[in-house]
Design an enzyme around this catalytic site. Sequence first.
Site, PDB file in Angstrom:
ATOM      1  N   CYS A 141     -31.032  10.924  -5.764  1.00 41.27           N
ATOM      2  CA  CYS A 141     -31.355  11.703  -4.689  1.00 41.27           C
ATOM      3  C   CYS A 141     -30.821  10.841  -3.590  1.00 41.27           C
ATOM      4  O   CYS A 141     -30.029  12.170  -3.274  1.00 41.27           O
ATOM      5  CB  CYS A 141     -33.263  11.267  -4.318  1.00 41.27           C
ATOM      6  SG  CYS A 141     -34.061  11.555  -5.757  1.00 41.27           S
ATOM      7  N   ARG A 176     -22.480  -1.117  -2.054  1.00 43.49           N
ATOM      8  CA  ARG A 176     -21.973  -0.704  -3.157  1.00 43.49           C
ATOM      9  C   ARG A 176     -23.467  -1.080  -4.291  1.00 43.49           C
ATOM     10  O   ARG A 176     -23.359  -1.367  -5.050  1.00 43.49           O
ATOM     11  CB  ARG A 176     -20.834  -1.890  -3.818  1.00 43.49           C
ATOM     12  CG  ARG A 176     -20.413  -0.900  -4.815  1.00 43.49           C
ATOM     13  CD  ARG A 176     -18.865  -1.913  -5.293  1.00 43.49           C
ATOM     14  NE  ARG A 176     -18.682  -2.728  -5.096  1.00 43.49           N
ATOM     15  CZ  ARG A 176     -18.121  -3.298  -4.391  1.00 43.49           C
ATOM     16  NH1 ARG A 176     -16.938  -2.544  -3.332  1.00 43.49           N
ATOM     17  NH2 ARG A 176     -17.824  -4.971  -4.313  1.00 43.49           N
ATOM     18  N   SER A 177     -24.502  -0.497  -3.716  1.00 43.31           N
ATOM     19  CA  SER A 177     -25.857  -0.722  -4.448  1.00 43.31           C
ATOM     20  C   SER A 177     -25.760   0.305  -6.008  1.00 43.31           C
ATOM     21  O   SER A 177     -24.684   0.954  -5.553  1.00 43.31           O
ATOM     22  CB  SER A 177     -27.001  -0.835  -3.954  1.00 43.31           C
ATOM     23  OG  SER A 177     -27.016   0.619  -3.368  1.00 43.31           O
ATOM     24  N   ASP A 199     -18.250  -3.622  -0.402  1.00 38.30           N
ATOM     25  CA  ASP A 199     -19.270  -4.720   0.325  1.00 38.30           C
ATOM     26  C   ASP A 199     -19.548  -6.384   0.448  1.00 38.30           C
ATOM     27  O   ASP A 199     -18.569  -6.341   1.579  1.00 38.30           O
ATOM     28  CB  ASP A 199     -20.501  -4.797  -0.781  1.00 38.30           C
ATOM     29  CG  ASP A 199     -20.097  -5.479  -1.871  1.00 38.30           C
ATOM     30  OD1 ASP A 199     -18.871  -5.763  -1.425  1.00 38.30           O
ATOM     31  OD2 ASP A 199     -20.915  -5.807  -3.106  1.00 38.30           O
TER      32      ASP A 199
END
Length: 304
Positions: A141, A176-177, A199
């Site tokens: 999402c 950068r999850s 990150d």
Amino acid sequence: MSRTVLASEVAKPFIDEIKLQISQLEEKPKLVGFLANEDPAAKMYAEWTAKTCQQTGIVFELRECPRTELEDKIVDANEDPSVHGIMVYYPVFGGTQDQYLQNTVAVEKDVEGLCHKYRYNLYHNIRFLDKQETKKCIIPCTPLAIVKIMEHIGAYNKILPFGNRLHGRIVTIVNRSEVVGRPLAALLANDGAKVYSVDEFGIMEYSRGPGIALARHETFECTLTLDQVLAKSDVVITGVPSPKYTLSAEHMKDGVIAINFSTFKNMGEDVKKKASIFVPSVGKVTVSMLERNLLRLHEYLTSK
């Protein structure tokens, strides 16, 4: 002077379209959200979800439970034919245990697009679930919300073919999850951008190579510094989940598009002196993309 674009402005046409589609349905889509943590950002997201679903006519049920019971509760919802979409407010345990929970949600009800099937397809630039290309994949999402924001403000070049409309754009993403940052980098790179993914461990480059000749993005080592990639970037996107992090606009180029998807203010006031467009938050667009995904899953489930 910078123009600030609010998430509500971008979300409105999507919400209006969702309301119209739901008003024409005999069976209203039902979304179940699981809250098994005390994270304030997760609770805020749950409140936004409930409010927006009420406005659009979606049936939303928030189920709170201890995290030790969450897996069984997800399985129950998978098997409930009255449920069309399932979401979980992360983090729950963190790390690989949360990834396991993401894969526990049934593909046909994964409204967040976080299960292995959807993630694999996203990273391999596979945009449909079927060979006939009648069922689009579900996209996470928040990454999808950022794509829609970038389309709204003109970062995507509509003259170019679909799938190549970011060709020539350079984007830096500070996050950068596995939930937002990396999927977003892959999405934008698959659409033709050169993306610098940042990150605490360093910077990686995502792209489809020179002339966007590759069918899907590849990941490359990067030796540039953060200041260097900021100076090159047409779009800078931040999503650091900490109130202590602030990205200075000192090294951003004039006219940059600046977007923040963190619940915290990751950019200082100086960004408005450099940015042509500044988007301070994306939450309302994220919720509208959640509902959009739910409508798609409802269609797939009820058309069998």
